[in-house]
Design a protein around this motif. Structure first.
Motif, PDB file in Angstrom:
ATOM      1  N   ASP A 511     -14.848 -20.641   9.723  1.00 25.40           N
ATOM      2  CA  ASP A 511     -13.860 -21.707   9.910  1.00 25.40           C
ATOM      3  C   ASP A 511     -13.627 -21.905  11.396  1.00 25.40           C
ATOM      4  OD1 ASP A 511     -11.278 -20.331  10.903  1.00 25.40           O
ATOM      5  OD2 ASP A 511     -11.761 -19.117   9.118  1.00 25.40           O
ATOM      6  N   THR A 512     -13.072 -23.067  11.730  1.00 26.31           N
ATOM      7  CA  THR A 512     -12.768 -23.387  13.131  1.00 26.31           C
ATOM      8  C   THR A 512     -11.268 -23.335  13.375  1.00 26.31           C
ATOM      9  OG1 THR A 512     -12.718 -25.763  12.582  1.00 26.31           O
ATOM     10  CG2 THR A 512     -14.817 -24.840  13.347  1.00 26.31           C
ATOM     11  N   GLY A 513     -10.616 -22.390  12.687  1.00 18.34           N
ATOM     12  CA  GLY A 513      -9.164 -22.303  12.767  1.00 18.34           C
ATOM     13  C   GLY A 513      -8.660 -21.549  13.985  1.00 18.34           C
ATOM     14  N   VAL A 514      -7.477 -20.918  13.806  1.00 17.11           N
ATOM     15  CA  VAL A 514      -6.778 -20.302  14.944  1.00 17.11           C
ATOM     16  C   VAL A 514      -7.415 -18.984  15.376  1.00 17.11           C
ATOM     17  CG1 VAL A 514      -4.593 -21.398  14.358  1.00 17.11           C
ATOM     18  CG2 VAL A 514      -5.162 -19.168  13.358  1.00 17.11           C
ATOM     19  N   GLY A 515      -8.213 -18.380  14.514  1.00 16.01           N
ATOM     20  CA  GLY A 515      -8.851 -17.117  14.874  1.00 16.01           C
ATOM     21  C   GLY A 515      -7.931 -15.908  14.688  1.00 16.01           C
ATOM     22  N   ILE A 516      -8.510 -14.734  14.897  1.00 15.21           N
ATOM     23  CA  ILE A 516      -7.775 -13.467  14.728  1.00 15.21           C
ATOM     24  C   ILE A 516      -7.824 -12.707  16.046  1.00 15.21           C
ATOM     25  CG2 ILE A 516      -7.642 -11.299  13.440  1.00 15.21           C
ATOM     26  CD1 ILE A 516      -9.172 -12.670  11.185  1.00 15.21           C
ATOM     27  N   ASP A 522     -10.106  -4.709  13.395  1.00 15.84           N
ATOM     28  CA  ASP A 522     -10.500  -3.440  12.752  1.00 15.84           C
ATOM     29  C   ASP A 522      -9.656  -3.108  11.529  1.00 15.84           C
ATOM     30  OD1 ASP A 522     -12.430  -3.103  14.669  1.00 15.84           O
ATOM     31  OD2 ASP A 522     -11.166  -1.880  15.971  1.00 15.84           O
ATOM     32  N   LYS A 523      -8.577  -3.854  11.318  1.00 18.15           N
ATOM     33  CA  LYS A 523      -7.643  -3.490  10.253  1.00 18.15           C
ATOM     34  C   LYS A 523      -7.540  -4.529   9.145  1.00 18.15           C
ATOM     35  CE  LYS A 523      -4.787  -1.012  13.633  1.00 18.15           C
ATOM     36  NZ  LYS A 523      -3.456  -0.887  14.252  1.00 18.15           N
ATOM     37  N   VAL A 524      -8.223  -5.680   9.283  1.00 19.10           N
ATOM     38  CA  VAL A 524      -8.015  -6.770   8.320  1.00 19.10           C
ATOM     39  C   VAL A 524      -8.453  -6.399   6.909  1.00 19.10           C
ATOM     40  CG1 VAL A 524      -8.139  -8.579  10.059  1.00 19.10           C
ATOM     41  CG2 VAL A 524     -10.243  -7.761   8.982  1.00 19.10           C
ATOM     42  N   PHE A 525      -9.399  -5.392   6.779  1.00 21.66           N
ATOM     43  CA  PHE A 525      -9.879  -5.021   5.446  1.00 21.66           C
ATOM     44  C   PHE A 525      -9.065  -3.899   4.812  1.00 21.66           C
ATOM     45  CE2 PHE A 525     -13.727  -6.843   7.420  1.00 21.66           C
ATOM     46  CZ  PHE A 525     -13.978  -7.859   6.517  1.00 21.66           C
ATOM     47  N   GLU A 526      -8.017  -3.450   5.485  1.00 13.27           N
ATOM     48  CA  GLU A 526      -7.175  -2.413   4.913  1.00 13.27           C
ATOM     49  C   GLU A 526      -6.177  -3.033   3.940  1.00 13.27           C
ATOM     50  OE1 GLU A 526      -5.346  -0.276   8.057  1.00 13.27           O
ATOM     51  OE2 GLU A 526      -7.246   0.438   8.913  1.00 13.27           O
ATOM     52  N   ARG A 527      -5.858  -2.238   2.936  1.00 15.33           N
ATOM     53  CA  ARG A 527      -4.916  -2.737   1.944  1.00 15.33           C
ATOM     54  C   ARG A 527      -3.530  -2.943   2.557  1.00 15.33           C
ATOM     55  NH1 ARG A 527      -4.482   1.435  -2.798  1.00 15.33           N
ATOM     56  NH2 ARG A 527      -6.688   1.821  -2.320  1.00 15.33           N
ATOM     57  N   PHE A 528      -2.848  -3.984   2.100  1.00 17.97           N
ATOM     58  CA  PHE A 528      -1.484  -4.348   2.503  1.00 17.97           C
ATOM     59  C   PHE A 528      -1.400  -4.847   3.944  1.00 17.97           C
ATOM     60  CE2 PHE A 528      -0.854  -0.479  -0.287  1.00 17.97           C
ATOM     61  CZ  PHE A 528      -0.770  -1.206  -1.452  1.00 17.97           C
ATOM     62  N   TYR A 529      -2.568  -4.974   4.625  1.00 22.86           N
ATOM     63  CA  TYR A 529      -2.484  -5.387   6.031  1.00 22.86           C
ATOM     64  C   TYR A 529      -2.492  -6.913   6.116  1.00 22.86           C
ATOM     65  CZ  TYR A 529      -3.126  -5.358  11.053  1.00 22.86           C
ATOM     66  OH  TYR A 529      -2.946  -5.534  12.411  1.00 22.86           O
ATOM     67  N   LYS A 530      -1.546  -7.428   6.897  1.00 28.60           N
ATOM     68  CA  LYS A 530      -1.447  -8.890   7.081  1.00 28.60           C
ATOM     69  C   LYS A 530      -1.345  -9.206   8.563  1.00 28.60           C
ATOM     70  CE  LYS A 530       2.153  -9.375   4.365  1.00 28.60           C
ATOM     71  NZ  LYS A 530       3.219 -10.043   3.614  1.00 28.60           N
ATOM     72  N   VAL A 531      -2.028 -10.281   8.952  1.00 27.15           N
ATOM     73  CA  VAL A 531      -1.964 -10.745  10.335  1.00 27.15           C
ATOM     74  C   VAL A 531      -0.622 -11.427  10.551  1.00 27.15           C
ATOM     75  CG1 VAL A 531      -3.171 -12.148  12.077  1.00 27.15           C
ATOM     76  CG2 VAL A 531      -4.463 -11.022  10.246  1.00 27.15           C
ATOM     77  N   ASP A 532      -0.268 -11.621  11.804  1.00 28.28           N
ATOM     78  CA  ASP A 532       1.018 -12.201  12.186  1.00 28.28           C
ATOM     79  C   ASP A 532       1.292 -13.460  11.371  1.00 28.28           C
ATOM     80  OD1 ASP A 532       3.308 -12.957  13.373  1.00 28.28           O
ATOM     81  OD2 ASP A 532       2.450 -13.398  15.344  1.00 28.28           O
ATOM     82  N   ALA A 533       2.423 -13.467  10.702  1.00 29.06           N
ATOM     83  CA  ALA A 533       2.789 -14.596   9.837  1.00 29.06           C
ATOM     84  C   ALA A 533       2.988 -15.877  10.620  1.00 29.06           C
ATOM     85  CB  ALA A 533       4.063 -14.261   9.051  1.00 29.06           C
ATOM     86  N   GLY A 541      -0.275 -14.422   2.408  1.00 30.60           N
ATOM     87  CA  GLY A 541      -0.757 -13.630   1.291  1.00 30.60           C
ATOM     88  C   GLY A 541      -0.089 -12.272   1.222  1.00 30.60           C
ATOM     89  N   THR A 542      -0.607 -11.436   0.289  1.00 29.89           N
ATOM     90  CA  THR A 542      -0.028 -10.104   0.070  1.00 29.89           C
ATOM     91  C   THR A 542      -0.706  -9.033   0.904  1.00 29.89           C
ATOM     92  OG1 THR A 542      -1.527  -9.723  -1.760  1.00 29.89           O
ATOM     93  CG2 THR A 542       0.605 -10.712  -2.275  1.00 29.89           C
ATOM     94  N   GLY A 543      -1.799  -9.355   1.572  1.00 31.05           N
ATOM     95  CA  GLY A 543      -2.535  -8.352   2.345  1.00 31.05           C
ATOM     96  C   GLY A 543      -3.496  -7.556   1.499  1.00 31.05           C
ATOM     97  N   LEU A 544      -3.804  -8.035   0.282  1.00 31.65           N
ATOM     98  CA  LEU A 544      -4.707  -7.310  -0.610  1.00 31.65           C
ATOM     99  C   LEU A 544      -6.038  -8.012  -0.797  1.00 31.65           C
ATOM    100  CD1 LEU A 544      -2.168  -6.259  -3.383  1.00 31.65           C
ATOM    101  CD2 LEU A 544      -3.148  -4.820  -1.617  1.00 31.65           C
ATOM    102  N   GLY A 545      -6.089  -9.320  -0.466  1.00 34.95           N
ATOM    103  CA  GLY A 545      -7.295 -10.096  -0.741  1.00 34.95           C
ATOM    104  C   GLY A 545      -8.522  -9.560  -0.032  1.00 34.95           C
ATOM    105  N   ARG A 550     -13.665  -6.457   0.288  1.00 28.96           N
ATOM    106  CA  ARG A 550     -14.519  -5.383   0.801  1.00 28.96           C
ATOM    107  C   ARG A 550     -14.994  -4.463  -0.315  1.00 28.96           C
ATOM    108  NH1 ARG A 550     -13.530  -0.172   2.584  1.00 28.96           N
ATOM    109  NH2 ARG A 550     -11.271  -0.457   2.390  1.00 28.96           N
ATOM    110  N   MET A 551     -14.113  -4.109  -1.220  1.00 34.76           N
ATOM    111  CA  MET A 551     -14.494  -3.208  -2.307  1.00 34.76           C
ATOM    112  C   MET A 551     -15.548  -3.839  -3.203  1.00 34.76           C
ATOM    113  SD  MET A 551     -12.783  -0.543  -1.611  1.00 34.76           S
ATOM    114  CE  MET A 551     -13.128   0.416  -3.066  1.00 34.76           C
TER     115      MET A 551
END
Length: 580
Positions: A511-516, A522-533, A541-545, A550-551
């Protein structure tokens, strides 16, 4: 020189020589003394016999002077005789007799024999022709034919005995020298025979001291040295066996300690580290001066209380739990020490924080749709909203929030199922174009609503067959496209491109969005982790997607990676192996 004197061969040789020399000296002295005593006794017997013979002649002879003259004819060798009284004084012409008579007159015992009528025998030393000579002198009382008392003094020069003793001494000396030579040869032979095995023992013992425990001593004798060789070889074997056991135990211990998930640290009473593994070394290496002071305080407290002490440390954004236990004897010197078990609690702290954030997030996510559902439903039920168009609008909102709740519950159920059973996939051979086409159809309306451009295609391999679980991969692409739609703005593009390499199928969602930001990658694939709202459009989202994504990819034995640049967009790259 001192090293040679300390040699066993030299010591044994000197001992044998000393013993033999001592024996020879004692034996020679005894032999010379015996010979001297023997010849002296024989000389005395000879003097007594000669005195008796002369006495008999004097007693039976009527002519005293003639008897005296005949007496000298009875003597043999170096003997001389003086008979007192002698009226002729014949001895005055002989210097030897003259000196002997002078000695007799000076000696009380010899001079009084005529009166005492007792026999006297003595060793006499007199000078004759300026030479001192030793004689054996016998005073023998007798009575002549006329009843006159007389004394026969008969003497013999002892030079013959001395000469004999000298000859015997020379013979003994020569014999002793021969014996010493023979003894030396024998001593060296004996000592070499005895000490050669000892040298072997010394050399092998030195090798054992260097750590070569496989050394063997080859001694064929059946005496004590042979038994010692057998004992030495058995000792070497036992030492090697024990060393192997200790080495094996040490290797097992070191392997276990180094493979432990916890850090292990052994400290003796002098505060020296005697045992550690990598995790413990890493923690010690990351400590600041303040952390070291706290750690030393825990050590001192453990030694003081002799109990178990527990502390937690936060070092370089990592959390450690340290449990120290006192040990009475930690080394072979019987000194006390302690063992510290170090556990890296960073993940636990992180998981705990994520759980707290998740609970707060889920609570917030649930509260909002539930409140909306309750509010709009009550408005319809209570008749507040009566217009059909308003009712329809409210029902659409209720439906949207219901879907939101359903999606949240499904994600929670998926995570619970993954934790309990893992991800179950059923691969089938299907073209990826079918899934990409379905995703384009699914998101066309949403893209129009958000003013986004969709670029879903498969580069030149639209008919290529992939091995994958269609439903699971649809879930993956749905999660990724949903995330992209939340982090884009009107006019941006969301693209799905598929291609292949000789060994892999590659799927890229870009995507050509805002980026991360880099700190989140390094943490986006961890459970419950969410980027700055604040960077999210719409509902967060819930941070689980991404965790579920990954799984699912790992269950396909593939990999997923993310590349992003703030302000330019994000790309998720999925790689699936061919024919697996």
């Amino acid at each position: 020189m001192m090293k040679r004197l300390n040699s066993v061969v030299v010591k044994l040789w000197l001992t044998i020589i000393l013993i033999v020399t001592t024996v020879l000296i004692l034996l020679s002295a005894a032999l010379i003394t015996f010979i001297q005593y023997y010849f002296t006794q024989k000389t005395e017997e000879s003097l007594y016999n000669d005195a008796k013979s002369i006495s008999t002649v004097i007693e039976k002879s009527k002519n005293r002077q003639l008897a005296i003259n005949h007496s000298e004819m009875l003597l043999e060798g170096n003997k001389g005789v003086i008979i007192l009284p002698d009226s002729n004084n014949a001895f005055l012409k002989d210097k030897e007799k003259k000196e002997m008579l002078a000695f007799i007159k000076q000696d009380k015992d010899l001079n009084n024999i005529k009166l005492t009528q007792k026999k006297e025998i003595k060793h006499v030393s007199i000078k004759v022709n300026d030479k001192k000579q030793t004689y054996l002198l016998l005073g023998y009382p007798t009575i002549d034919h006329n009843g006159q008392k007389s004394v026969i003094y008969i003497y013999e020069d002892l030079r013959s005995i001395s000469d004999t003793n000298n000859v015997v001494a020379i013979i003994i000396l020569i014999t002793a020298i021969i014996f010493l030579i023979v003894t030396t040869i024998f001593a060296f032979f004996l000592s070499s025979r005895i000490t050669n095995p000892l040298r072997l023992f010394k050399e092998q013992a030195q090798e054992v001291a260097k750590g070569h425990y496989d050394q063997q001593v080859h001694v064929q004798t059946k005496d004590e040295i042979g038994e010692l060789a057998i004992a030495f070889n058995q000792m070497s074997h036992n030492i090697q066996h024990h060393i192997d056991d200790i080495t094996t135990s040490k290797n097992i211990r070191d392997t276990l300690i180094n493979s432990m998930a916890q850090g292990v640290l052994g400290i003796n009473h002098q505060r020296e580290t005697i045992l550690s593994n990598e995790l413990a070394d890493n923690m010690i290496g990351e400590m600041t001066s303040d952390d070291i002071l706290l750690f030393e305080k825990q050590i001192n407290d453990t030694f003081k209380s002799q109990q178990t002490e527990y502390r937690e440390y936060e070092i370089n954004q990592k959390h450690y739990a340290v449990v120290m236990s006192y040990i009475d004897q930690i080394q072979t010197n019987k000194q006390s020490g302690l063992v510290a078990i170090i556990r890296d609690m960073t993940k636990e702290h992180h998981m705990e924080q994520m759980k707290k954030d998740f609970i707060a997030s889920v609570s917030h996510e649930l509260r909002t749709p539930i409140s909306l559902l309750q509010g709009y439903t009550e408005s319809i039920v209570d008749g507040i909203v009566t217009e059909p168009e308003d009712i329809h609008e409210f029902l659409l909102i209720v439906l949207d929030e219901s879907k939101r709740l359903s999606r949240l519950v499904n994600e929670l159920l998926d995570v619970a199922k993954i934790d309990a059973e893992g991800v179950n996939i059923t691969k089938e051979v299907r073209p990826m174009s079918e899934l990409i086409h379905k995703m384009g159809t699914k998101y066309r309306q949403i893209a129009n609503e958000l003013s986004l451009t969709l670029d879903f295609q498969q580069d030149g391999v639209m008919k290529d067959e992939w091995h994958y679980d269609f439903d699971r991969m649809e879930q993956v692409l749905t999660n990724l496209v949903d995330n992209a739609s939340r982090y884009t703005k009107p006019g941006d593009t969301i693209a799905i491109h598929a291609k292949e390499t000789p060994t892999e199928h590659v799927l890229t969602i870009h995507d050509t969005g805002v980026g991360i930001s880099p700190e989140h990658l390094d943490k986006v694939f961890e459970r419950f982790y969410k980027v700055d709202a604040a960077r999210t459009r719409g509902k967060q989202g819930t941070g689980l997607g991404l965790f579920i994504t990954r799984m699912i990819i790992e269950a396909h034995r593939g990999s997923i990676d993310v590349k992003s640049e703030v302000g330019k967009g994000t790309a998720f790259i999925i790689k699936l192996p061919k024919n697996s």
